[in-house]
Design a protein around this motif. Structure first.
Motif, PDB file in Angstrom:
ATOM      1  N   THR A  66       5.111   6.864  -2.826  1.00 46.16           N
ATOM      2  CA  THR A  66       5.236   7.441  -1.491  1.00 46.16           C
ATOM      3  C   THR A  66       6.171   8.639  -1.505  1.00 46.16           C
ATOM      4  O   THR A  66       7.108   8.691  -2.317  1.00 46.16           O
ATOM      5  N   LYS A  67       5.930   9.564  -0.590  1.00 47.99           N
ATOM      6  CA  LYS A  67       6.860  10.683  -0.449  1.00 47.99           C
ATOM      7  C   LYS A  67       8.175  10.215   0.181  1.00 47.99           C
ATOM      8  O   LYS A  67       9.148  10.956   0.192  1.00 47.99           O
ATOM      9  N   CYS A  68       8.213   8.988   0.664  1.00 43.00           N
ATOM     10  CA  CYS A  68       9.429   8.379   1.235  1.00 43.00           C
ATOM     11  C   CYS A  68      10.170   7.565   0.178  1.00 43.00           C
ATOM     12  O   CYS A  68      10.766   6.529   0.480  1.00 43.00           O
ATOM     13  N   GLU A 121       2.553   6.117   5.144  1.00 42.60           N
ATOM     14  CA  GLU A 121       2.054   7.119   4.210  1.00 42.60           C
ATOM     15  C   GLU A 121       1.747   6.506   2.838  1.00 42.60           C
ATOM     16  O   GLU A 121       0.865   6.965   2.128  1.00 42.60           O
ATOM     17  N   LYS A 124      -1.899   5.468   1.119  1.00 43.08           N
ATOM     18  CA  LYS A 124      -2.766   6.244   0.216  1.00 43.08           C
ATOM     19  C   LYS A 124      -2.795   5.618  -1.181  1.00 43.08           C
ATOM     20  O   LYS A 124      -3.700   5.872  -1.955  1.00 43.08           O
TER      21      LYS A 124
END
Length: 179
Positions: A66-68, A121, A124
């Motif tokens: 994740t981008k988090c 998110e 994905k």
């Protein structure tokens, strides 16, 4: 709790993305999961399942998905919430039930003085998350709640549409003429 206090709890909840690193007490974690367990579901099928993660190695394995990633690493707890596919009787109602389950947990987290954010998110990479956690294909990732003791104040009230923008008028439409 009276209705005014309940509305205050709802309107003061914010997404919290920074945590102190202090562990979350097991009794608090139990209360959060209990709140999720009592969400409404169609036919009372309770299609949610949880994987609770506190281990640094597992958080570290999930972070690149994740981008988090910083939130995943810094949270005290991750609650991975899955739809149990064999329990599904109506896909739309079961998705709605999962949403109610997540909201119940978010409100309990806030009520306990903790902070959390709903991570979507990462969906994905839902298959990779499921496989990393060693779960079979009968589980579909719906969201991950990252939570912990908040580091600092939450931001001000977010923008909300007015009631005039949200509430549509009720009216009977005229049937279309038949030819």
């Amino acid at each position: 709790m009276n209705p005014t206090e309940l509305l205050e709890l709802i309107t003061s909840r914010r997404s919290v993305r920074e945590y102190t690193g202090q562990p979350v007490d097991q009794a608090m974690l139990d209360a959060i999961l209990e709140a999720g367990r009592w969400a409404p579901s169609g036919l009372n099928n309770q299609p949610w399942r949880f994987v609770v993660i506190q281990e640094e190695a597992i958080k570290e394995a999930l972070a690149p998905m994740t981008k988090c990633s910083g939130i995943v690493r810094e949270s005290a707890v991750l609650i991975c919430t899955f739809l149990h596919l064999p329990s599904v009787y109506n896909e739309m109602k079961d998705y709605q039930g999962i949403g109610a389950c997540l909201q119940n947990m978010l409100l309990m987290i806030h009520g306990l003085g903790l902070g959390a954010v709903w991570l979507g998110e990462i969906l994905k990479n839902a298959t990779q998350v499921r496989q990393t956690l060693g779960l079979g294909e009968e589980y579909e990732l719906m969201a991950i709640l990252a939570l912990g003791h908040p580091a600092g104040d939450s931001h001000g009230k977010p923008y909300r549409l007015t009631m005039d923008e949200l509430v549509l008028p009720a009216r009977l439409s005229e049937p279309e003429p038949t030819l």
